[in-house]
Write an enzyme that holds these catalytic residues in place. Sequence first.
Site, mmCIF file in Angstrom:
data_model
loop_
_atom_site.group_PDB
_atom_site.id
_atom_site.type_symbol
_atom_site.label_atom_id
_atom_site.label_comp_id
_atom_site.label_asym_id
_atom_site.label_seq_id
_atom_site.Cartn_x
_atom_site.Cartn_y
_atom_site.Cartn_z
ATOM 1 N N SER A 311 0.807 -1.209 0.000
ATOM 2 C CA SER A 311 0.000 0.000 0.000
ATOM 3 C C SER A 311 0.851 1.275 0.000
ATOM 4 C CB SER A 311 -0.965 -0.041 1.193
ATOM 5 O OG SER A 311 -1.938 0.955 1.094
ATOM 6 N N ASP A 322 10.337 5.463 -9.972
ATOM 7 C CA ASP A 322 9.967 6.137 -11.220
ATOM 8 C C ASP A 322 10.727 7.441 -11.421
ATOM 9 O OD1 ASP A 322 8.280 4.053 -11.649
ATOM 10 O OD2 ASP A 322 6.409 5.203 -11.576
ATOM 11 N N LYS A 336 -0.638 -4.043 -3.430
ATOM 12 C CA LYS A 336 -1.922 -3.530 -2.957
ATOM 13 C C LYS A 336 -2.085 -2.107 -3.452
ATOM 14 C CE LYS A 336 -5.125 -1.863 -0.135
ATOM 15 N NZ LYS A 336 -5.506 -0.436 -0.045
#
Length: 442
Positions: A311, A322, A336
Amino acid sequence: MKNLLKTKWIITLLSVGIFASTFGAAPAKNEESEAEKPIKVEKTGFLSNIRQLKELSDIMDVINQNYVGDKAVDKKSLMQGALKGMVESLEDPHSNYFTSDELKDFQEDIKGKYVGVGMVVQKRPNEALTVVSPIEDSPAYKAGMKPKDKIVAIDGTSTYKLTSEECVKKLKGEENTTVKVTVVREGIKDPKEIEIKRAVVELKYVKSKMLDKKDKIGYLRLTQFGENVYPDVAKAVEELQKQGMKALIFDVRSNPGGALDQVIKIASMFVKEGKIVSVKSKDGQEKISNREGKYYGDFPLVVLVNGGSASASEILAGAVKDSKRGILVGEKTFGKGSVQTLVGLPDGDGIKLTIAKYYTPSGVCIHGVGIEPDVKVEEKDGYMLFDSMVTNIDEKQSKENKKEIIKEIKGEKEAEEFEHHKDIQLDTAIGIIKGILLNKKK
Protein backbone atom coordinates in the site's frame (compact mmCIF):
# COMPACT_ATOMS: atom_id res chain seq x y z
CA MET A 1 -25.46 9.51 0.64
CA LYS A 2 -23.35 12.04 -1.24
CA ASN A 3 -22.79 13.93 2.01
CA LEU A 4 -21.75 10.72 3.71
CA LEU A 5 -19.03 10.26 1.14
CA LYS A 6 -17.40 13.56 2.06
CA THR A 7 -15.06 11.77 4.43
CA LYS A 8 -11.31 11.49 4.75
CA TRP A 9 -9.70 9.05 2.33
CA ILE A 10 -7.52 6.43 3.97
CA ILE A 11 -5.29 3.69 2.63
CA THR A 12 -6.03 0.31 4.19
CA LEU A 13 -3.48 -2.06 5.62
CA LEU A 14 -3.02 -0.07 8.73
CA SER A 15 -2.22 -1.71 12.04
CA VAL A 16 -5.51 -3.32 12.80
CA GLY A 17 -5.29 -6.70 11.18
CA ILE A 18 -8.44 -6.54 9.05
CA PHE A 19 -7.24 -4.99 5.83
CA ALA A 20 -5.35 -6.45 2.97
CA SER A 21 -4.56 -6.83 -0.64
CA THR A 22 -5.94 -9.05 -3.35
CA PHE A 23 -3.60 -11.31 -5.24
CA GLY A 24 -5.21 -11.09 -8.68
CA ALA A 25 -3.98 -11.53 -12.20
CA ALA A 26 -2.68 -8.35 -13.81
CA PRO A 27 -4.32 -7.18 -17.05
CA ALA A 28 -2.39 -8.00 -20.17
CA LYS A 29 -0.07 -5.35 -21.53
CA ASN A 30 -1.78 -2.53 -23.39
CA GLU A 31 -5.16 -3.85 -22.24
CA GLU A 32 -7.44 -2.04 -19.86
CA SER A 33 -9.02 -4.32 -17.27
CA GLU A 34 -12.77 -4.19 -16.72
CA ALA A 35 -12.20 -2.77 -13.24
CA GLU A 36 -10.25 0.16 -14.69
CA LYS A 37 -12.81 1.17 -17.34
CA PRO A 38 -15.15 4.02 -16.35
CA ILE A 39 -18.49 2.44 -15.35
CA LYS A 40 -21.86 4.02 -15.90
CA VAL A 41 -23.28 4.89 -12.49
CA GLU A 42 -26.92 3.89 -11.91
CA LYS A 43 -29.45 6.29 -10.48
CA THR A 44 -29.29 6.75 -6.72
CA GLY A 45 -31.79 7.71 -4.05
CA PHE A 46 -34.70 6.13 -2.21
CA LEU A 47 -37.16 6.08 -5.12
CA SER A 48 -34.68 4.42 -7.48
CA ASN A 49 -34.09 1.66 -4.89
CA ILE A 50 -37.68 1.20 -3.72
CA ARG A 51 -38.32 -2.16 -5.44
CA GLN A 52 -35.21 -3.73 -3.86
CA LEU A 53 -36.03 -2.16 -0.48
CA LYS A 54 -39.55 -3.60 -0.58
CA GLU A 55 -38.13 -7.08 -1.21
CA LEU A 56 -35.78 -6.66 1.73
CA SER A 57 -38.70 -5.52 3.91
CA ASP A 58 -40.82 -8.49 2.82
CA ILE A 59 -38.07 -10.96 3.72
CA MET A 60 -37.62 -9.34 7.14
CA ASP A 61 -41.36 -9.74 7.79
CA VAL A 62 -41.34 -13.40 6.69
CA ILE A 63 -38.43 -14.15 9.06
CA ASN A 64 -39.96 -12.27 11.99
CA GLN A 65 -43.35 -13.95 11.57
CA ASN A 66 -42.21 -17.52 10.91
CA TYR A 67 -38.63 -18.25 11.95
CA VAL A 68 -38.15 -20.68 14.84
CA GLY A 69 -34.63 -21.14 16.16
CA ASP A 70 -32.35 -21.04 19.17
CA LYS A 71 -31.44 -17.42 18.57
CA ALA A 72 -34.00 -14.62 18.80
CA VAL A 73 -33.99 -12.16 15.91
CA ASP A 74 -34.97 -8.52 15.64
CA LYS A 75 -35.13 -6.09 12.76
CA LYS A 76 -31.89 -4.37 13.73
CA SER A 77 -29.83 -7.60 13.64
CA LEU A 78 -31.54 -8.69 10.40
CA MET A 79 -30.73 -5.38 8.76
CA GLN A 80 -27.10 -5.52 9.90
CA GLY A 81 -26.84 -9.04 8.51
CA ALA A 82 -28.27 -7.87 5.19
CA LEU A 83 -25.86 -4.93 5.00
CA LYS A 84 -22.90 -7.13 5.89
CA GLY A 85 -23.90 -9.59 3.18
CA MET A 86 -24.30 -6.76 0.69
CA VAL A 87 -20.75 -5.55 1.20
CA GLU A 88 -19.35 -9.09 1.27
CA SER A 89 -21.00 -9.78 -2.10
CA LEU A 90 -18.44 -7.37 -3.58
CA GLU A 91 -15.78 -10.06 -2.91
CA ASP A 92 -13.34 -7.31 -2.01
CA PRO A 93 -11.29 -7.98 1.13
CA HIS A 94 -10.79 -4.23 1.66
CA SER A 95 -14.50 -3.34 1.78
CA ASN A 96 -16.22 -3.99 5.10
CA TYR A 97 -19.44 -3.23 6.92
CA PHE A 98 -19.02 -2.32 10.60
CA THR A 99 -21.60 -2.36 13.36
CA SER A 100 -21.25 0.60 15.72
CA ASP A 101 -19.12 -1.50 18.12
CA GLU A 102 -16.91 -2.78 15.29
CA LEU A 103 -16.54 0.77 13.97
CA LYS A 104 -15.46 1.96 17.41
CA ASP A 105 -12.82 -0.79 17.53
CA PHE A 106 -11.65 0.14 14.05
CA GLN A 107 -11.30 3.83 14.93
CA GLU A 108 -9.39 2.98 18.11
CA ASP A 109 -7.07 0.70 16.19
CA ILE A 110 -6.04 3.22 13.54
CA LYS A 111 -4.97 5.59 16.31
CA GLY A 112 -2.19 3.14 17.10
CA LYS A 113 -3.15 1.39 20.34
CA TYR A 114 -5.28 -1.67 20.97
CA VAL A 115 -5.29 -5.08 22.68
CA GLY A 116 -4.62 -8.00 20.38
CA VAL A 117 -1.91 -10.06 18.71
CA GLY A 118 -0.66 -7.34 16.35
CA MET A 119 -0.69 -8.33 12.71
CA VAL A 120 -2.19 -7.05 9.49
CA VAL A 121 -4.17 -9.71 7.67
CA GLN A 122 -6.30 -10.19 4.58
CA LYS A 123 -9.37 -12.37 4.07
CA ARG A 124 -11.11 -13.41 0.88
CA PRO A 125 -14.33 -15.46 0.83
CA ASN A 126 -13.79 -19.21 1.26
CA GLU A 127 -10.04 -18.79 1.74
CA ALA A 128 -7.81 -18.93 4.80
CA LEU A 129 -6.77 -15.78 6.64
CA THR A 130 -3.48 -14.50 5.19
CA VAL A 131 -0.87 -12.51 7.12
CA VAL A 132 0.22 -9.37 5.29
CA SER A 133 2.65 -8.31 7.98
CA PRO A 134 3.20 -8.77 11.71
CA ILE A 135 3.42 -5.43 13.52
CA GLU A 136 6.73 -4.66 15.17
CA ASP A 137 6.78 -4.92 18.97
CA SER A 138 3.65 -7.07 18.87
CA PRO A 139 3.05 -10.57 20.28
CA ALA A 140 2.57 -12.00 16.75
CA TYR A 141 5.89 -10.49 15.73
CA LYS A 142 7.75 -12.09 18.63
CA ALA A 143 5.99 -15.41 18.02
CA GLY A 144 7.64 -15.53 14.60
CA MET A 145 4.62 -14.90 12.33
CA LYS A 146 5.67 -14.02 8.77
CA PRO A 147 4.14 -12.29 5.73
CA LYS A 148 2.02 -14.66 3.59
CA ASP A 149 1.51 -17.16 6.42
CA LYS A 150 -1.92 -18.78 6.04
CA ILE A 151 -3.89 -18.96 9.29
CA VAL A 152 -6.23 -21.91 8.67
CA ALA A 153 -7.72 -21.98 12.17
CA ILE A 154 -8.06 -19.78 15.26
CA ASP A 155 -8.54 -21.67 18.52
CA GLY A 156 -9.57 -24.70 16.48
CA THR A 157 -12.17 -22.84 14.37
CA SER A 158 -11.53 -22.93 10.62
CA THR A 159 -11.05 -19.47 9.09
CA TYR A 160 -12.29 -20.49 5.64
CA LYS A 161 -15.93 -19.72 6.39
CA LEU A 162 -15.31 -16.76 8.70
CA THR A 163 -15.44 -13.13 7.62
CA SER A 164 -12.47 -10.84 8.18
CA GLU A 165 -14.29 -9.19 11.09
CA GLU A 166 -15.01 -12.55 12.71
CA CYS A 167 -11.36 -13.53 12.38
CA VAL A 168 -10.19 -10.28 13.95
CA LYS A 169 -12.71 -10.62 16.78
CA LYS A 170 -11.26 -14.05 17.58
CA LEU A 171 -7.69 -12.72 17.48
CA LYS A 172 -8.53 -9.84 19.81
CA GLY A 173 -9.39 -10.32 23.46
CA GLU A 174 -8.39 -9.46 26.99
CA GLU A 175 -4.80 -8.58 27.80
CA ASN A 176 -2.61 -11.55 28.89
CA THR A 177 -5.02 -14.14 27.48
CA THR A 178 -3.79 -16.53 24.78
CA VAL A 179 -4.99 -17.53 21.33
CA LYS A 180 -3.83 -20.51 19.26
CA VAL A 181 -3.46 -20.11 15.51
CA THR A 182 -2.86 -22.97 13.09
CA VAL A 183 -0.44 -21.78 10.42
CA VAL A 184 0.44 -23.14 6.98
CA ARG A 185 3.74 -21.74 5.74
CA GLU A 186 5.34 -22.05 2.33
CA GLY A 187 8.21 -24.54 2.41
CA ILE A 188 6.96 -26.30 5.56
CA LYS A 189 5.10 -29.58 5.04
CA ASP A 190 2.80 -29.75 8.06
CA PRO A 191 0.61 -27.03 9.64
CA LYS A 192 2.13 -25.48 12.74
CA GLU A 193 0.21 -24.45 15.86
CA ILE A 194 1.43 -21.20 17.42
CA GLU A 195 0.22 -19.87 20.77
CA ILE A 196 0.22 -16.07 21.07
CA LYS A 197 -0.39 -14.07 24.25
CA ARG A 198 -2.49 -10.97 23.64
CA ALA A 199 -1.12 -7.63 24.79
CA VAL A 200 -1.56 -3.90 24.36
CA VAL A 201 -0.11 -3.13 20.94
CA GLU A 202 1.41 0.34 20.81
CA LEU A 203 2.90 1.22 17.47
CA LYS A 204 6.35 2.79 17.39
CA TYR A 205 6.57 3.77 13.79
CA VAL A 206 10.03 5.35 13.42
CA LYS A 207 13.49 4.04 14.32
CA SER A 208 16.75 5.57 13.17
CA LYS A 209 20.50 5.37 13.78
CA MET A 210 23.84 6.01 12.12
CA LEU A 211 24.86 2.65 10.66
CA ASP A 212 28.40 3.55 9.65
CA LYS A 213 30.06 6.37 11.54
CA LYS A 214 33.01 6.49 9.14
CA ASP A 215 31.01 6.73 5.91
CA LYS A 216 28.09 8.43 7.68
CA ILE A 217 25.39 6.08 6.38
CA GLY A 218 22.07 6.76 8.06
CA TYR A 219 19.38 4.14 8.63
CA LEU A 220 15.67 4.88 9.05
CA ARG A 221 13.04 2.19 9.60
CA LEU A 222 9.36 3.06 9.22
CA THR A 223 7.04 0.29 10.42
CA GLN A 224 3.79 1.94 9.25
CA PHE A 225 2.55 5.16 7.70
CA GLY A 226 0.47 5.95 10.76
CA GLU A 227 -1.56 9.07 11.38
CA ASN A 228 0.66 12.15 11.63
CA VAL A 229 3.90 10.14 11.37
CA TYR A 230 5.53 12.61 8.95
CA PRO A 231 6.89 14.92 11.72
CA ASP A 232 8.64 11.93 13.35
CA VAL A 233 10.23 10.88 10.05
CA ALA A 234 11.33 14.45 9.34
CA LYS A 235 12.81 14.76 12.85
CA ALA A 236 14.71 11.47 12.43
CA VAL A 237 16.22 12.56 9.09
CA GLU A 238 17.15 15.98 10.50
CA GLU A 239 18.87 14.33 13.48
CA LEU A 240 20.88 12.11 11.14
CA GLN A 241 21.82 15.13 9.03
CA LYS A 242 23.04 16.93 12.14
CA GLN A 243 25.35 13.95 12.68
CA GLY A 244 26.77 14.47 9.19
CA MET A 245 24.73 11.89 7.26
CA LYS A 246 26.00 11.44 3.68
CA ALA A 247 23.57 8.71 2.56
CA LEU A 248 20.37 7.06 3.78
CA ILE A 249 18.92 3.56 3.83
CA PHE A 250 15.14 3.80 4.22
CA ASP A 251 13.70 0.48 5.42
CA VAL A 252 10.01 -0.19 4.71
CA ARG A 253 10.26 -3.98 4.75
CA SER A 254 7.04 -5.52 6.08
CA ASN A 255 5.48 -2.06 6.36
CA PRO A 256 1.81 -2.74 5.53
CA GLY A 257 0.90 0.84 4.58
CA GLY A 258 -1.12 3.59 6.21
CA ALA A 259 -2.47 7.06 5.50
CA LEU A 260 -2.27 8.44 1.97
CA ASP A 261 -1.57 12.02 3.05
CA GLN A 262 1.38 10.86 5.16
CA VAL A 263 3.10 8.89 2.39
CA ILE A 264 2.76 11.87 0.03
CA LYS A 265 4.53 14.10 2.56
CA ILE A 266 7.21 11.52 3.33
CA ALA A 267 7.92 10.66 -0.31
CA SER A 268 8.20 14.40 -1.00
CA MET A 269 11.13 14.56 1.42
CA PHE A 270 13.18 12.57 -1.09
CA VAL A 271 11.58 13.29 -4.50
CA LYS A 272 12.61 16.72 -5.68
CA GLU A 273 9.88 17.44 -8.23
CA GLY A 274 6.89 16.01 -10.03
CA LYS A 275 4.18 13.51 -9.23
CA ILE A 276 4.11 11.23 -6.20
CA VAL A 277 0.95 9.27 -6.97
CA SER A 278 -2.34 9.55 -8.82
CA VAL A 279 -5.72 8.12 -7.88
CA LYS A 280 -8.48 7.14 -10.32
CA SER A 281 -12.06 6.73 -9.15
CA LYS A 282 -14.95 4.74 -10.65
CA ASP A 283 -15.92 7.48 -13.10
CA GLY A 284 -12.37 7.61 -14.47
CA GLN A 285 -11.51 10.97 -12.93
CA GLU A 286 -7.88 11.26 -11.89
CA LYS A 287 -6.61 13.08 -8.84
CA ILE A 288 -2.89 13.80 -9.06
CA SER A 289 -0.79 14.37 -5.94
CA ASN A 290 2.44 16.21 -6.66
CA ARG A 291 5.30 16.52 -4.18
CA GLU A 292 4.92 19.05 -1.38
CA GLY A 293 6.90 20.53 1.48
CA LYS A 294 10.62 20.50 2.25
CA TYR A 295 13.12 18.57 0.13
CA TYR A 296 15.89 17.02 2.21
CA GLY A 297 18.73 16.86 -0.32
CA ASP A 298 20.33 14.82 -3.08
CA PHE A 299 22.15 12.31 -0.85
CA PRO A 300 22.35 8.68 -2.09
CA LEU A 301 19.20 6.76 -1.14
CA VAL A 302 18.39 3.05 -0.94
CA VAL A 303 14.87 1.84 -0.09
CA LEU A 304 14.58 -1.67 1.38
CA VAL A 305 11.39 -3.56 0.42
CA ASN A 306 10.01 -7.09 0.68
CA GLY A 307 6.79 -9.06 0.26
CA GLY A 308 5.29 -7.39 3.32
CA SER A 309 5.80 -3.87 1.92
CA ALA A 310 2.29 -2.89 0.90
CA SER A 311 0.00 0.00 0.00
CA ALA A 312 1.60 3.28 1.16
CA SER A 313 5.01 1.57 1.19
CA GLU A 314 4.51 0.80 -2.48
CA ILE A 315 3.54 4.41 -3.20
CA LEU A 316 6.86 5.48 -1.67
CA ALA A 317 8.78 2.78 -3.55
CA GLY A 318 7.04 3.62 -6.83
CA ALA A 319 7.75 7.34 -6.49
CA VAL A 320 11.42 6.73 -5.71
CA LYS A 321 11.85 4.21 -8.52
CA ASP A 322 9.97 6.14 -11.22
CA SER A 323 11.78 9.39 -10.43
CA LYS A 324 15.13 7.53 -10.37
CA ARG A 325 15.78 9.19 -7.02
CA GLY A 326 17.07 6.04 -5.34
CA ILE A 327 17.58 2.29 -5.62
CA LEU A 328 15.11 -0.35 -4.42
CA VAL A 329 16.74 -3.38 -2.79
CA GLY A 330 15.08 -6.58 -1.57
CA GLU A 331 12.11 -8.53 -2.83
CA LYS A 332 8.97 -7.78 -4.87
CA THR A 333 6.41 -5.81 -2.89
CA PHE A 334 2.96 -7.04 -1.85
CA GLY A 335 0.83 -5.54 -4.64
CA LYS A 336 -1.92 -3.53 -2.96
CA GLY A 337 -3.01 -0.62 -5.11
CA SER A 338 -6.52 0.34 -4.06
CA VAL A 339 -7.88 3.20 -1.96
CA GLN A 340 -10.65 3.01 0.63
CA THR A 341 -12.87 5.58 2.30
CA LEU A 342 -14.68 5.25 5.63
CA VAL A 343 -18.37 6.20 5.51
CA GLY A 344 -20.16 6.75 8.82
CA LEU A 345 -23.88 5.93 8.79
CA PRO A 346 -26.56 7.84 10.76
CA ASP A 347 -27.18 4.99 13.24
CA GLY A 348 -23.52 4.74 14.20
CA ASP A 349 -22.61 1.88 11.89
CA GLY A 350 -20.18 2.37 9.02
CA ILE A 351 -18.79 1.09 5.73
CA LYS A 352 -15.21 0.94 4.54
CA LEU A 353 -15.41 0.90 0.75
CA THR A 354 -12.89 0.62 -2.06
CA ILE A 355 -13.41 3.74 -4.17
CA ALA A 356 -10.32 4.03 -6.36
CA LYS A 357 -7.02 2.60 -7.52
CA TYR A 358 -3.70 4.39 -7.27
CA TYR A 359 -1.01 4.65 -9.93
CA THR A 360 2.72 5.28 -9.69
CA PRO A 361 4.12 8.44 -11.34
CA SER A 362 4.76 6.53 -14.59
CA GLY A 363 1.08 5.50 -14.71
CA VAL A 364 1.48 1.88 -13.53
CA CYS A 365 -1.21 0.22 -11.39
CA ILE A 366 0.56 -2.33 -9.20
CA HIS A 367 -2.60 -3.88 -7.72
CA GLY A 368 -2.10 -7.64 -7.54
CA VAL A 369 1.30 -7.23 -9.21
CA GLY A 370 3.71 -5.47 -6.86
CA ILE A 371 6.90 -3.54 -7.59
CA GLU A 372 10.11 -5.31 -8.56
CA PRO A 373 13.25 -4.05 -6.77
CA ASP A 374 16.17 -2.71 -8.78
CA VAL A 375 18.44 -5.15 -6.93
CA LYS A 376 16.76 -8.41 -5.98
CA VAL A 377 18.01 -9.97 -2.75
CA GLU A 378 15.96 -12.80 -1.27
CA GLU A 379 16.01 -13.25 2.49
CA LYS A 380 15.79 -17.01 2.96
CA ASP A 381 16.92 -17.25 6.58
CA GLY A 382 14.00 -15.46 8.20
CA TYR A 383 14.34 -11.68 8.37
CA MET A 384 11.21 -11.46 10.51
CA LEU A 385 12.60 -13.96 12.99
CA PHE A 386 16.01 -12.41 13.43
CA ASP A 387 16.94 -8.90 12.39
CA SER A 388 13.49 -7.38 12.40
CA MET A 389 12.74 -8.71 15.85
CA VAL A 390 16.07 -7.39 17.09
CA THR A 391 15.16 -3.87 15.95
CA ASN A 392 12.49 -3.90 18.65
CA ILE A 393 15.20 -4.18 21.28
CA ASP A 394 17.05 -1.08 22.46
CA GLU A 395 19.88 -0.50 19.98
CA LYS A 396 22.22 0.41 22.86
CA GLN A 397 22.06 -3.10 24.26
CA SER A 398 24.96 -5.44 23.56
CA LYS A 399 24.61 -8.34 21.16
CA GLU A 400 24.94 -10.73 24.09
CA ASN A 401 22.00 -9.07 25.88
CA LYS A 402 19.94 -9.28 22.71
CA LYS A 403 20.81 -12.95 22.40
CA GLU A 404 19.55 -13.56 25.93
CA ILE A 405 16.27 -11.78 25.19
CA ILE A 406 15.78 -13.86 22.03
CA LYS A 407 16.59 -17.00 23.99
CA GLU A 408 13.87 -16.09 26.49
CA ILE A 409 11.31 -15.36 23.77
CA LYS A 410 12.16 -17.99 21.16
CA GLY A 411 14.52 -20.55 22.69
CA GLU A 412 18.14 -21.71 22.65
CA LYS A 413 18.26 -22.74 18.98
CA GLU A 414 16.93 -19.41 17.70
CA ALA A 415 19.31 -17.48 19.96
CA GLU A 416 22.28 -19.40 18.55
CA GLU A 417 21.06 -18.81 14.98
CA PHE A 418 20.70 -15.10 15.71
CA GLU A 419 24.34 -14.89 16.76
CA HIS A 420 25.45 -16.03 13.29
CA HIS A 421 22.67 -14.42 11.26
CA LYS A 422 23.32 -11.69 8.73
CA ASP A 423 20.74 -9.34 7.26
CA ILE A 424 21.85 -9.82 3.64
CA GLN A 425 19.39 -7.26 2.29
CA LEU A 426 20.69 -4.56 4.61
CA ASP A 427 24.29 -5.61 3.95
CA THR A 428 23.64 -5.33 0.21
CA ALA A 429 22.19 -1.83 0.67
CA ILE A 430 25.24 -0.76 2.69
CA GLY A 431 27.54 -2.11 -0.03
CA ILE A 432 25.66 -0.18 -2.74
CA ILE A 433 25.79 3.04 -0.72
CA LYS A 434 29.52 2.66 -0.06
CA GLY A 435 30.12 2.11 -3.77
CA ILE A 436 28.20 5.28 -4.64
CA LEU A 437 30.08 7.34 -2.02
CA LEU A 438 33.43 5.96 -3.21
CA ASN A 439 32.59 6.84 -6.79
CA LYS A 440 31.67 10.36 -5.69
CA LYS A 441 35.10 10.80 -4.08
CA LYS A 442 36.79 9.75 -7.29
